[in-house]
Structures are given as structure tokens and as C-alpha cells.
Enzyme design. Structure first.
Site, PDB file in Angstrom:
ATOM      1  N   THR A 199       0.832  -1.206   0.000  1.00  0.00           N
ATOM      2  CA  THR A 199       0.000   0.000   0.000  1.00  0.00           C
ATOM      3  C   THR A 199       0.861   1.248   0.000  1.00  0.00           C
ATOM      4  O   THR A 199       1.985   1.250   0.506  1.00  0.00           O
ATOM      5  CB  THR A 199      -0.928   0.048   1.230  1.00  0.00           C
ATOM      6  OG1 THR A 199      -0.140   0.269   2.400  1.00  0.00           O
ATOM      7  CG2 THR A 199      -1.734  -1.219   1.384  1.00  0.00           C
ATOM      8  N   CYS A 201       3.702  12.262  -6.330  1.00  0.00           N
ATOM      9  CA  CYS A 201       4.602  11.115  -6.449  1.00  0.00           C
ATOM     10  C   CYS A 201       3.979  10.055  -7.356  1.00  0.00           C
ATOM     11  O   CYS A 201       2.785  10.075  -7.626  1.00  0.00           O
ATOM     12  CB  CYS A 201       4.873  10.483  -5.086  1.00  0.00           C
ATOM     13  SG  CYS A 201       5.765  11.552  -3.948  1.00  0.00           S
ATOM     14  N   HIS A 230       7.827   3.860  -4.793  1.00  0.00           N
ATOM     15  CA  HIS A 230       7.172   5.150  -4.564  1.00  0.00           C
ATOM     16  C   HIS A 230       8.262   6.205  -4.684  1.00  0.00           C
ATOM     17  O   HIS A 230       9.104   6.323  -3.811  1.00  0.00           O
ATOM     18  CB  HIS A 230       6.558   5.146  -3.158  1.00  0.00           C
ATOM     19  CG  HIS A 230       5.850   6.415  -2.794  1.00  0.00           C
ATOM     20  ND1 HIS A 230       4.826   6.421  -1.884  1.00  0.00           N
ATOM     21  CD2 HIS A 230       6.012   7.712  -3.172  1.00  0.00           C
ATOM     22  CE1 HIS A 230       4.390   7.666  -1.719  1.00  0.00           C
ATOM     23  NE2 HIS A 230       5.105   8.462  -2.499  1.00  0.00           N
TER      24      HIS A 230
END
Length: 178
Positions: free
Chosen positions: A27, A33, A50
Site C-alpha cells: 500500500t 509522487c 514510490h
């Protein structure tokens, strides 16, 4: 037969995670981003990164906060765990324009991710890039399923990487991508 409870693995800015465990759900929460979810469907192994910016300036050093390094680290970890580069498939999320009148970092991140995947010959099966909404992403790395929840009214307290609680006062839209 009882299935295992899901185990949430939070991927924060500048990090990546890889798993081949059925119970794992990767998650993250994104604004400008970008997160790239990669999957080897034969090996049933996937990962998510990420990143904050597409590339580093010469003084920033080699860090996974930047797209080029985040992508290399994620791919290398998948390959170390038995994935085959030719079987990798991608799903890409984020790149929102979160602050008006400033450089559109979200658009730059989205363009970088698309270009990187194209240059590396990794097919992109799905994407949700751009817009003005924050996104909460859940990725099941064994199946490749992704669930995206968009946060229409931004409240930073709501962006903490945790399951969505019933009764939140912000509007969310949920999309599941297979």
C-alpha cells in the site's frame, strides 16, 4: 480451508517492497509522487516503488527517492527473487497536480514512468496518472490486482497509509484494476 488475513506492507516515499506471499498487500498514498507496480505473473511475484522526482540533480546522490533509481532497485530485487525481465508487467499510479502555479512535478513523474517502461520494453497494463486528487493504492503482488481510492477533498490527516475507516468525511472513489 481458512485463508490467511491480509498483511498490509506500507511503501513510503523513497522505498520499495517486493513479495510473493498471498497474504501481502502493498500500500501507499500518492499525490504528485508516482508508484509503479511490477508483476511477474508466472512467478507470482510483484513489487511496488514510490518515488518523488524523476531524476536527481548531481548533488542529490543515488537514492530511491528518484524515479530512475527506484525503478532499477525494484527491477533488480524482482530479478534476484526469480522474476524474469521478459515477463514483467506494470501498472502505474499517481502524478497528480497537487499545488497550482508551481512546477508540475506530478506530470514530470508520470512522463518519466511512461518513458522508462517504454524504453525498458515493460508493458504497462493499466495506469491512473494526473488529475488533482490524492490516491491510496493497494497492490496484491501475487495476483497483480490493484485497488485505487481517490481522495477528492484533501485533508493531510486522511493520507496516512492505513485502511479506510467507515464514516470518513471525505469523498473517495474506489477502482479495482485486474
Amino acid at each position: 480451508m481458512t485463508s490467511q488475513p491480509e498483511r498490509f506492507v506500507h511503501v513510503i516515499q523513497g522505498e520499495y517492497a517486493v513479495s510473493g506471499k498471498e497474504a501481502d498487500v502493498l500500500t501507499t498514498v500518492l499525490g504528485s509522487c508516482v508508484a509503479v507496480c511490477l508483476l511477474d505473473p508466472v512467478r507470482k511475484l510483484g513489487g511496488m516503488n514510490h518515488f518523488l522526482l524523476p531524476t536527481a540533480s548531481s548533488s542529490d546522490g543515488k537514492t530511491s527517492r528518484f524515479g530512475v533509481h527506484a525503478m532499477e532497485e525494484l527491477i533488480n530485487e524482482l530479478l534476484k527473487r526469480g522474476a524474469e525481465r521478459s515477463r514483467l508487467r506494470a501498472k502505474v499510479f499517481g502524478g497528480a497536480s497537487m499545488v497550482g502555479n508551481l512546477r508540475d512535478i506530478g506530470a514530470e513523474n508520470a512522463a518519466f514512468a511512461r518513458r522508462f517502461l517504454k524504453d525498458e520494453g515493460i508493458p504497462c497494463l493499466a495506469e491512473s496518472l494526473g488529475g488533482r486528487s490524492a490516491r491510496r493504492i493497494r497492490f496484491w503482488p501475487v495476483s497483480g490486482r490493484v485497488r485505487q481510492m481517490t481522495v477528492e477533498t484533501l485533508d493531510v490527516r486522511d493520507l496516512m497509509p492505513s485502511p479506510v475507516a467507515p464514516g470518513n468525511d471525505h469523498a473517495e472513489t474506489s477502482i479495482t484494476l485486474f
